[in-house]
Write a protein that holds these residues in place. Structure first.
Motif, PDB file in Angstrom:
ATOM      1  N   ASN A  49       0.805  -1.220   0.000  1.00  0.00           N
ATOM      2  CA  ASN A  49       0.000   0.000   0.000  1.00  0.00           C
ATOM      3  C   ASN A  49       0.835   1.266   0.000  1.00  0.00           C
ATOM      4  N   SER A  50       2.003   1.251   0.674  1.00  0.00           N
ATOM      5  CA  SER A  50       2.817   2.476   0.612  1.00  0.00           C
ATOM      6  C   SER A  50       3.326   2.712  -0.788  1.00  0.00           C
ATOM      7  N   SER A  51       3.496   1.629  -1.541  1.00  0.00           N
ATOM      8  CA  SER A  51       3.969   1.815  -2.908  1.00  0.00           C
ATOM      9  C   SER A  51       2.946   2.561  -3.749  1.00  0.00           C
ATOM     10  N   ASP A  52       1.683   2.525  -3.314  1.00  0.00           N
ATOM     11  CA  ASP A  52       0.661   3.326  -3.995  1.00  0.00           C
ATOM     12  C   ASP A  52       1.019   4.792  -3.998  1.00  0.00           C
ATOM     13  N   ILE A  53       1.662   5.237  -2.910  1.00  0.00           N
ATOM     14  CA  ILE A  53       2.002   6.661  -2.831  1.00  0.00           C
ATOM     15  C   ILE A  53       2.912   7.012  -4.010  1.00  0.00           C
ATOM     16  N   ALA A  54       3.811   6.066  -4.342  1.00  0.00           N
ATOM     17  CA  ALA A  54       4.740   6.326  -5.443  1.00  0.00           C
ATOM     18  C   ALA A  54       4.009   6.579  -6.762  1.00  0.00           C
ATOM     19  N   PHE A  55       2.816   6.016  -6.887  1.00  0.00           N
ATOM     20  CA  PHE A  55       2.045   6.194  -8.117  1.00  0.00           C
ATOM     21  C   PHE A  55       1.505   7.621  -8.234  1.00  0.00           C
ATOM     22  N   LEU A  56       1.390   8.324  -7.080  1.00  0.00           N
ATOM     23  CA  LEU A  56       0.890   9.702  -7.100  1.00  0.00           C
ATOM     24  C   LEU A  56       2.015  10.723  -7.198  1.00  0.00           C
ATOM     25  N   ILE A  57       3.218  10.324  -6.743  1.00  0.00           N
ATOM     26  CA  ILE A  57       4.331  11.263  -6.753  1.00  0.00           C
ATOM     27  C   ILE A  57       4.942  11.256  -8.156  1.00  0.00           C
ATOM     28  N   PRO A  58       5.136  12.430  -8.751  1.00  0.00           N
ATOM     29  CA  PRO A  58       5.715  12.437 -10.104  1.00  0.00           C
ATOM     30  C   PRO A  58       7.130  11.889 -10.098  1.00  0.00           C
ATOM     31  N   PRO A  59       7.571  11.215 -11.133  1.00  0.00           N
ATOM     32  CA  PRO A  59       6.828  10.843 -12.334  1.00  0.00           C
ATOM     33  C   PRO A  59       5.919   9.654 -12.069  1.00  0.00           C
ATOM     34  N   SER A  60       4.766   9.634 -12.713  1.00  0.00           N
ATOM     35  CA  SER A  60       3.865   8.508 -12.546  1.00  0.00           C
ATOM     36  C   SER A  60       3.329   8.097 -13.903  1.00  0.00           C
ATOM     37  N   ILE A  61       3.448   6.810 -14.209  1.00  0.00           N
ATOM     38  CA  ILE A  61       2.968   6.335 -15.507  1.00  0.00           C
ATOM     39  C   ILE A  61       1.449   6.534 -15.601  1.00  0.00           C
ATOM     40  N   SER A 102      -5.848  14.246 -23.323  1.00  0.00           N
ATOM     41  CA  SER A 102      -5.190  15.507 -23.698  1.00  0.00           C
ATOM     42  C   SER A 102      -5.172  16.515 -22.554  1.00  0.00           C
ATOM     43  N   THR A 103      -4.750  16.062 -21.381  1.00  0.00           N
ATOM     44  CA  THR A 103      -4.559  16.960 -20.251  1.00  0.00           C
ATOM     45  C   THR A 103      -3.047  17.161 -20.079  1.00  0.00           C
ATOM     46  N   SER A 104      -2.664  18.343 -19.560  1.00  0.00           N
ATOM     47  CA  SER A 104      -1.240  18.632 -19.399  1.00  0.00           C
ATOM     48  C   SER A 104      -0.605  17.672 -18.392  1.00  0.00           C
ATOM     49  N   ILE A 105       0.402  16.922 -18.858  1.00  0.00           N
ATOM     50  CA  ILE A 105       1.035  15.934 -17.978  1.00  0.00           C
ATOM     51  C   ILE A 105       1.827  16.637 -16.877  1.00  0.00           C
ATOM     52  N   GLY A 106       2.464  17.756 -17.216  1.00  0.00           N
ATOM     53  CA  GLY A 106       3.208  18.510 -16.211  1.00  0.00           C
ATOM     54  C   GLY A 106       2.317  18.937 -15.053  1.00  0.00           C
ATOM     55  N   MET A 107       1.121  19.457 -15.383  1.00  0.00           N
ATOM     56  CA  MET A 107       0.191  19.909 -14.341  1.00  0.00           C
ATOM     57  C   MET A 107      -0.323  18.730 -13.513  1.00  0.00           C
ATOM     58  N   LEU A 108      -0.573  17.592 -14.194  1.00  0.00           N
ATOM     59  CA  LEU A 108      -1.012  16.396 -13.460  1.00  0.00           C
ATOM     60  C   LEU A 108       0.064  15.966 -12.463  1.00  0.00           C
ATOM     61  N   PHE A 109       1.325  16.013 -12.916  1.00  0.00           N
ATOM     62  CA  PHE A 109       2.430  15.658 -12.021  1.00  0.00           C
ATOM     63  C   PHE A 109       2.370  16.511 -10.756  1.00  0.00           C
ATOM     64  N   LEU A 110       2.216  17.827 -10.955  1.00  0.00           N
ATOM     65  CA  LEU A 110       2.236  18.723  -9.799  1.00  0.00           C
ATOM     66  C   LEU A 110       1.047  18.448  -8.875  1.00  0.00           C
ATOM     67  N   SER A 111      -0.097  18.053  -9.478  1.00  0.00           N
ATOM     68  CA  SER A 111      -1.292  17.843  -8.659  1.00  0.00           C
ATOM     69  C   SER A 111      -1.180  16.614  -7.773  1.00  0.00           C
ATOM     70  N   GLY A 112      -0.269  15.690  -8.100  1.00  0.00           N
ATOM     71  CA  GLY A 112      -0.191  14.461  -7.318  1.00  0.00           C
ATOM     72  C   GLY A 112       0.606  14.591  -6.034  1.00  0.00           C
ATOM     73  N   ILE A 113       1.423  15.648  -5.925  1.00  0.00           N
ATOM     74  CA  ILE A 113       2.390  15.711  -4.824  1.00  0.00           C
ATOM     75  C   ILE A 113       1.720  15.780  -3.455  1.00  0.00           C
TER      76      ILE A 113
END
Lengths: 194, 429
Positions: free
Chosen positions: B144-156, B166-177
């Protein structure tokens, strides 16, 4: 698919054929995968420097697209050979070995047919692209060169599924792929273990 | 339609590879119901597979896989763990908290949960067991802690969602932190309480001299978040450029600073990257063909209206999407689920006015939760594969973590600013 029918009477020849094919294909696939990933990494890193200090490499996007396709479709067949394709294996793993073997043969037969169909149609797609004679925008290369790998990748995947069936027919235990008995096995680095 | 569903479901359950499940069901469907058009449609499928694997934005995926693969073979993960442990090891629950925090920080290098399970779990599990934690607790914790890694950029997950909608990947990255950090805090609080109640022993407190050595050893690993998050936030890097910069840094770190990599190791990480790329990208391609075909067969138009009703509210859309992703990711790989489902929901999402970046964060979170949830979440099988423990032991302690993750989802829906303020800040500045 016709290759194995002539050899079915003599399992030792079949085994030899299987082994030889495995070695040749392994060497090819491993070198393509390694060099494509390395080339992609170098290209993209150089492009960052080029963009910062001079200007972007004009063909970077096109070449990276080509390398990604080469990696993907080579990886498809390598993945079959090493039992690396993602699947939901919970029930299969829980089955007794005999039943698992039957299911593996069915799965591989269906997969071989599906991959075979994809091979045929991607070959048609390739021929079609050759006839149209389009060129890529940056390098002015014929665009069909991008698609050559697709029927090859699917075709090799078909062969690997057939090899898995052969493996299951000649060995006692169930085999997930021609080279790996199960996913739980440690993978040998780059080598063939037959 | 019925035949299509049956072939899809049975192939999925009996362990057919996902790519065969998707492509095979489509081929069966077109040959049974539209035999006249079948050759044309299968050729279109080939074309869609090509379209699926070639968007320029996807090129960063192999690069992120490569840098994670280089790092996993080297010493960075171990040094990262040592650094965090020297600070929190003496607290109750110190080791589980170290696991959480290491997974979060390692998430800043790796884009997938699997790589994180392997890199952090492999080192942490023996330590946790030795300290007296139960085996099923350690497995639940690591998965379950590895799930956190899926939200922290970079995330596939973010990359695939960004490409599919077609959403900005850069902005998505920032939103996951910040959602990632929120879950880190909640997990750590749970581990603190759990360890206090179970009275698991703590490690001796380390001196500041020891801590300083640990920081000196581990600090270079923190260069990854600086490059990826900093580079994208400042607008200096595109995601692809950040990815190649992180490959460069990974090679530099492991060969020049830590001197832990041999030439063979590097070649092997290239090979592994190639294989993972192939396996993931063919799924993306098959997913593209699949989503094109079900659009062509007008399945979404049949299934969705009764689900959403007319003119659905924003909350209803969010709830439905979240639940569907959660359930879907319990059965199939998150990449396939995101790639196929996102375009289907997109019209409803747009018309209800849901922020696409918020939804991307929620979807990626659900993908992470679903893949760690019994019965069939794929992270469970990864953990089985890596630690060679029976299925029941792996899922034995997942309920508390699951409840925390669901609570985190609720918090995120109620306070969307947790995800959105960083992208807004980056866009404003």
């Amino acid at each position: 698919m016709g290759e194995q029918s002539g050899n079915e009477k003599k399992p030792s020849k079949l085994r030899l054929f299987n082994r030889y094919l495995g070695k040749v294909v392994n060497a090819m696939e491993v070198s393509i995968l390694v060099s494509c990933v390395a080339a992609l990494a170098v290209l993209l890193m150089v492009n960052v420097f080029a963009r910062t200090f001079f200007q972007s490499i004009y063909f970077a996007e096109e070449v990276s697209k080509f390398l990604v396709m080469l990696t993907t479709f080579t990886g498809v067949s390598y993945g079959v050979r090493k039992a690396r394709h993602i699947r939901m294996g919970a029930f299969l793993d829980a089955m007794p070995p005999k039943m698992e073997k039957v299911f593996l043969i069915i799965i591989c037969a269906v997969s071989a047919v599906v991959m075979g169909i994809m091979t045929w149609f991607s070959y048609q797609y390739l021929l079609n692209a050759m006839n149209r004679g389009h060129v890529t925008p940056a390098l002015r290369m014929p665009s069909w060169t991008f698609y050559v790998i697709i029927p090859i990748g699917f075709g090799l995947a078909t062969i690997q599924y057939i090899r898995t069936i052969i493996k299951n027919l000649i060995e006692k235990d169930p085999w997930q792929s021609p080279d790996q008995q199960s996913e739980y096995e440690d993978e040998e680095v780059g080598g063939v273990q037959l | 339609m019925t035949l299509f569903g049956i072939s899809l479901g049975s192939m999925l359950l009996f362990g057919f590879p996902f790519m065969v499940t998707l492509l095979g069901s489509l081929i069966l469907y077109v040959y049974v119901y539209m035999p006249d058009f079948a050759p044309k449609l299968v050729t279109t499928m080939v074309q869609q597979v090509i379209t699926g694997v070639t968007p320029p934005a996807l090129v960063c995926v192999p690069m992120f896989i490569l840098s994670a693969s280089i790092i996993t073979g080297g010493e960075s993960a171990g040094r990262l763990i040592r650094m965090i442990k020297s600070f929190v090891g003496h607290l109750p629950g110190g080791l589980p908290i170290t696991t959480n925090a290491s997974c979060t920080l390692f998430g800043a290098v790796s884009g997938s949960t699997q790589a994180t399970v392997a890199a952090i779990g492999g080192t942490m599990r023996p330590m946790l067991l030795e300290a007296g934690y139960k085996s099923s607790f350690t497995l639940g914790l690591i998965v379950n802690s590895s799930d956190i890694a899926f939200l922290i950029p970079p995330s596939i997950g973010f990359i695939v969602y960004g490409v599919a909608t077609s959403t900005s990947i850069g902005m998505l990255f920032l939103s996951g932190i910040f959602p990632g950090l929120l879950i880190l805090v909640m997990f750590s609080a749970y581990c603190f309480v759990y360890s206090k109640i179970k009275k698991v022993g703590v490690l001796p407190k380390e001196t500041w001299a020891e801590r300083m050595t640990a920081i000196k050893d581990g600090l270079p690993v923190m260069g990854f978040p600086v490059i990826i998050v900093g580079g994208i936030y400042a607008g200096f890097f595109s995601p692809t450029e950040a990815a190649s910069a992180s490959v460069f840094y990974a090679l530099f770190l492991e060969t020049v600073i830590y001197r832990s990599l041999t030439f063979e190791r590097i070649v092997d990480s290239f090979l592994q990257t190639g294989v993972i790329t192939g396996v993931v990208f063919i799924l993306v391609g098959a997913g593209q063909a699949f989503s094109w075909m079900i659009g062509f067969m007008q399945i979404p138009q049949e299934v969705l209206p009764p689900l959403f009703g007319t003119d659905p509210s924003m909350l209803r859309v969010i709830l439905i999407v979240v639940v569907v992703y959660f359930v879907a990711c319990m059965f199939v790989d998150p990449i396939v689920a995101i790639f196929i489902l996102s375009p289907i929901f997109q019209p409803y999402v747009v018309s209800a006015g849901v922020d696409p970046i918020l939804l991307g964060t929620l979807v990626t979170l659900q993908a992470a939760i679903g893949s760690a949830t019994p019965p069939f979440g794929c992270d469970i099988f990864t953990a089985q594969l890596i630690f060679r423990r029976p299925y029941l032991e792996v899922i034995g302690h997942s309920l508390p973590f699951l409840l925390i993750l669901i609570l985190a989802t609720v918090i995120l829906v109620v306070f969307p600013q947790i995800a959105l303020f960083l992208p807004n800040l980056a866009m404003g500045g």
